[in-house]
Structure formats: structure tokens, C-alpha cells
Design a protein around this motif. Structure first.
Motif, mmCIF file in Angstrom:
data_model
loop_
_atom_site.group_PDB
_atom_site.id
_atom_site.type_symbol
_atom_site.label_atom_id
_atom_site.label_comp_id
_atom_site.label_asym_id
_atom_site.label_seq_id
_atom_site.Cartn_x
_atom_site.Cartn_y
_atom_site.Cartn_z
ATOM 1 N N GLN A 264 -9.017 2.888 20.613
ATOM 2 C CA GLN A 264 -9.835 3.041 19.326
ATOM 3 C C GLN A 264 -9.936 1.972 18.385
ATOM 4 O OE1 GLN A 264 -8.824 6.921 17.086
ATOM 5 N NE2 GLN A 264 -7.792 7.675 18.709
ATOM 6 N N PRO A 265 -10.837 1.498 17.832
ATOM 7 C CA PRO A 265 -11.089 0.640 16.945
ATOM 8 C C PRO A 265 -10.220 0.785 15.827
ATOM 9 C CG PRO A 265 -13.007 2.083 16.587
ATOM 10 C CD PRO A 265 -12.359 2.607 17.515
ATOM 11 N N SER A 266 -9.489 -0.241 15.334
ATOM 12 C CA SER A 266 -8.492 -0.150 14.337
ATOM 13 C C SER A 266 -8.317 -1.408 13.441
ATOM 14 C CB SER A 266 -7.142 0.076 14.926
ATOM 15 O OG SER A 266 -6.580 -0.855 15.738
ATOM 16 N N ARG A 267 -7.339 -1.361 12.521
ATOM 17 C CA ARG A 267 -7.093 -2.538 11.662
ATOM 18 C C ARG A 267 -5.719 -2.371 11.157
ATOM 19 N NH1 ARG A 267 -10.072 -1.560 5.680
ATOM 20 N NH2 ARG A 267 -9.141 0.181 4.935
ATOM 21 N N THR A 268 -5.077 -3.726 11.071
ATOM 22 C CA THR A 268 -3.722 -3.642 10.478
ATOM 23 C C THR A 268 -3.879 -4.029 8.807
ATOM 24 O OG1 THR A 268 -2.761 -4.334 12.594
ATOM 25 C CG2 THR A 268 -1.531 -4.736 10.699
ATOM 26 N N ILE A 269 -3.121 -3.291 8.007
ATOM 27 C CA ILE A 269 -3.109 -3.358 6.693
ATOM 28 C C ILE A 269 -1.748 -4.196 6.163
ATOM 29 C CG2 ILE A 269 -3.199 -2.597 4.369
ATOM 30 C CD1 ILE A 269 -5.812 -2.408 6.069
ATOM 31 N N GLY A 270 -1.755 -5.270 5.462
ATOM 32 C CA GLY A 270 -0.625 -5.629 5.192
ATOM 33 C C GLY A 270 -0.721 -6.444 3.736
ATOM 34 N N MET A 271 0.421 -6.945 3.129
ATOM 35 C CA MET A 271 0.656 -7.497 1.790
ATOM 36 C C MET A 271 0.890 -9.194 2.018
ATOM 37 S SD MET A 271 3.059 -5.198 -0.598
ATOM 38 C CE MET A 271 3.347 -6.550 -1.510
#
Length: 317
Positions: A264-271
Motif C-alpha cells: 500500500q502507498p504510505s508515508r512516514t511522519i516525523g519531527m
């Protein structure tokens, strides 16, 4: 000795950012004549003209441009003195300037603020919502302490800490409930609705559809995920939205939400924050709070939101 005050440096920085005396004066909470007088005194002290004053805007002279970099270095160092003092405390307190991108802020921010207020009541949280390039610039310049964005940002001066990953889901008109989920190749032949240029989520969606090298057959742009979903509900096309947005954005739209087949298409979220920030240890604690808020947001409710949107679409058929 050159007699330039810290206040004058801040006024000059604001004027450089806004390019207009009126807007800079508003940002600094002083009158326009007072700002103008302070800038003239600064020019006299330095012995050079900093600005070209036009009827509608001001531009920096060559001397002003060269000075601006040094001024911002000084202001960043001064701000970090305050950060250093805060870092020496045994608790999280004082001002915290946080940036978030628009495809995260409406969904994650309320829970993050609630958790921070409960766990660290002495924090004074200031939030800025804008696009990734602006957030990265403002973190780098010391105008923000940290930002929550899609990773990677690949900025050598910044620390990146991954918080969570989430999938992208397909949003189609309710009339398509029960029909097969198209592949990424099939999406290239459909009317795909996307966020306007500048949003990293747009680039991620295009990457999934393998549209980077050649433009799609037809793409319509919007400024928010809410607009995209409402356009889909009106039967204009299809779109992709991040998983955290499903429950909020599909409540009042006649749409069906579907998962793609794996992968599945996805993204990684971070600070991200400056590697030189004295608040690094405290920001790591903040990152843990944000991560926990995201876990709660993505708990079984996400699939529940997909199922609920599908049920509503089926009832409308």
C-alpha cells in the motif's frame, strides 16, 4: 563602537521577511513610524543603507542582504540562550514553537495539544501550520523549535526522528461502492484530484501512480483534503487521502473509502529540529507524546472509519 540594539536587529529581520513596513510593524507590534525610525538609526550606526524604499514594498540593498545572514545568526544564538536556560530545568516549561503541515495538523494537533497540556501544563505552545519548505526554513533559522512533517527532509543541519507511518486510502464517489479497487496503473487513466503544487502529499500520491516523469491525463488541484473529498462526493473524480484524515473528512461526503492492495502507498511522519538546539532532549520527550497521540488516532478507529464511509455510501445507492 557600533551601537546597534537587539531590538533593531529583530525589526530588521521582520522587515526583510515581510518586505513591507506596515506588515513588519504589525508583526513587531509597534507603529510604522517607530519601526522606520529604528531602521534609520540602525543604518546610521552601521554607516550603510540597508533598504531600497519603494512605494509598495522595500527590498534589501547588497549590504542589507549580506548583513541579514549575520543578523539571523545573532538572533538564533540569542534565542538559543533562552532554550539553554529552559533545557537546564527538570521539567518541560515555557514557550514551545511547533510547526505542522496541513495534511497532519487538523487531525493530529488536537490530540497532541490535549496530551501536552495534561502531561506538561507549564508549556506555552505556539503552533504554525504551513507547507514543508517554509517549516524547514523556519526551523533552520530558529523561528520554530520543531516541526512535524513527512520524512525524509534531508536537511544536514536538522535531526530527523520518525514517529509513525500511515497508509494512503482511495476515495471514490459513493456510486462506486462494491466495485474493484483500481491499481496504481489504472489510476493514471482516471480523473485524479490532488492538492495543489507545494504539498508534499501531492508528490507522494503522484509517486504512487508513477506520474513523476509524465503528467497524468487529467489532474484537478485543491488547497485542502476537505475540498478534495467534497469534489469526489460530487462525482468529479477520485483522490487519495492519508489514513488519519478518513474519519474527519468523509463524515459528510457521499464517498466510499478503500484500501489498495499490498504494498500500500504510505508515508512516514516525523519531527525535525536543529542539531544544535539545546532543547534536543526535551524535544525527544515531545516526540514520544506525539507518537502516542498518533497511535491512539490510528487504533482500530481507522478501519472503522473506512467501513463507516462505505456503509454510508451503500445506503445512499
Amino acid at each position: 563602537m557600533i551601537n546597534v540594539t537587539l531590538r533593531q536587529l529583530r525589526y530588521f529581520d521582520a522587515l526583510a521577511r515581510h518586505g513591507h513596513f506596515g506588515r513588519a510593524a504589525d508583526a513587531c507590534a509597534i507603529s510604522q513610524p517607530a519601526l522606520s525610525m529604528q531602521i534609520r538609526e540602525m543604518e546610521q550606526a552601521l554607516g550603510g543603507v540597508l533598504l531600497e524604499r519603494g512605494a509598495r514594498q522595500v527590498t534589501l540593498t547588497k549590504f542589507g542582504e549580506e548583513l541579514l545572514h549575520r543578523v539571523r545568526d545573532i538572533l538564533r544564538s540569542v534565542d538559543e540562550l533562552g532554550d539553554f536556560a529552559r533545557a537546564s530545568r527538570d521539567r518541560l516549561a515555557g514557550r514551545l514553537r511547533v510547526g505542522m503541515i496541513p495534511t497532519i495538523a487538523p487531525y493530529l494537533l488536537p490530540r497532541v495539544i490535549e496530551n501536552l497540556a495534561r502531561l506538561h501544563p507549564e508549556l506555552d505552545i505556539h503552533v504554525r501550520e504551513t507547507l514543508t519548505p517554509k517549516l524547514i526554513k523556519e526551523v533552520s533559522e530558529g523561528r520554530l523549535d520543531t516541526a512535524i512533517v513527512a520524512l525524509p527532509v534531508s536537511e544536514p543541519s536538522l535531526t530527523e526522528v520518525a514517529l509513525f507511518s500511515e497508509n494512503f486510502l482511495l476515495v471514490r464517489p459513493g456510486a462506486e461502492a462494491g466495485t474493484p479497487v483500481p491499481s496504481s496503473e489504472r489510476l493514471r487513466d482516471m480523473r485524479l484530484l490532488l492538492l495543489e503544487e507545494g504539498h508534499c502529499f501531492r508528490d507522494q500520491a503522484l509517486s504512487f501512480c508513477n506520474m513523476q516523469s509524465s503528467p497524468p491525463r487529467e489532474v484537478l488541484d485543491a488547497s485542502s483534503l476537505s475540498t478534495l473529498v467534497q469534489m469526489v462526493g460530487a462525482g468529479i473524480g477520485v483522490t487519495l487521502i492519508p489514513e488519519m484524515a478518513v474519519a474527519v473528512e468523509t463524515r459528510s461526503a457521499p464517498v466510499v473509502v478503500s484500501r489498495f492492495r499490498n504494498p500500500q502507498p504510505s508515508r512516514t511522519i516525523g519531527m525535525v529540529w536543529r542539531k544544535t538546539s539545546p532543547l534536543a532532549a526535551q524535544l525527544q520527550q515531545i516526540a514520544e507524546v506525539v507518537s502516542l497521540a498518533a497511535d491512539a488516532l490510528h487504533a482500530p478507529k481507522a478501519d472503522g472509519g473506512v467501513k463507516e464511509a462505505t456503509k454510508r455510501a451503500m445506503r445512499r445507492k
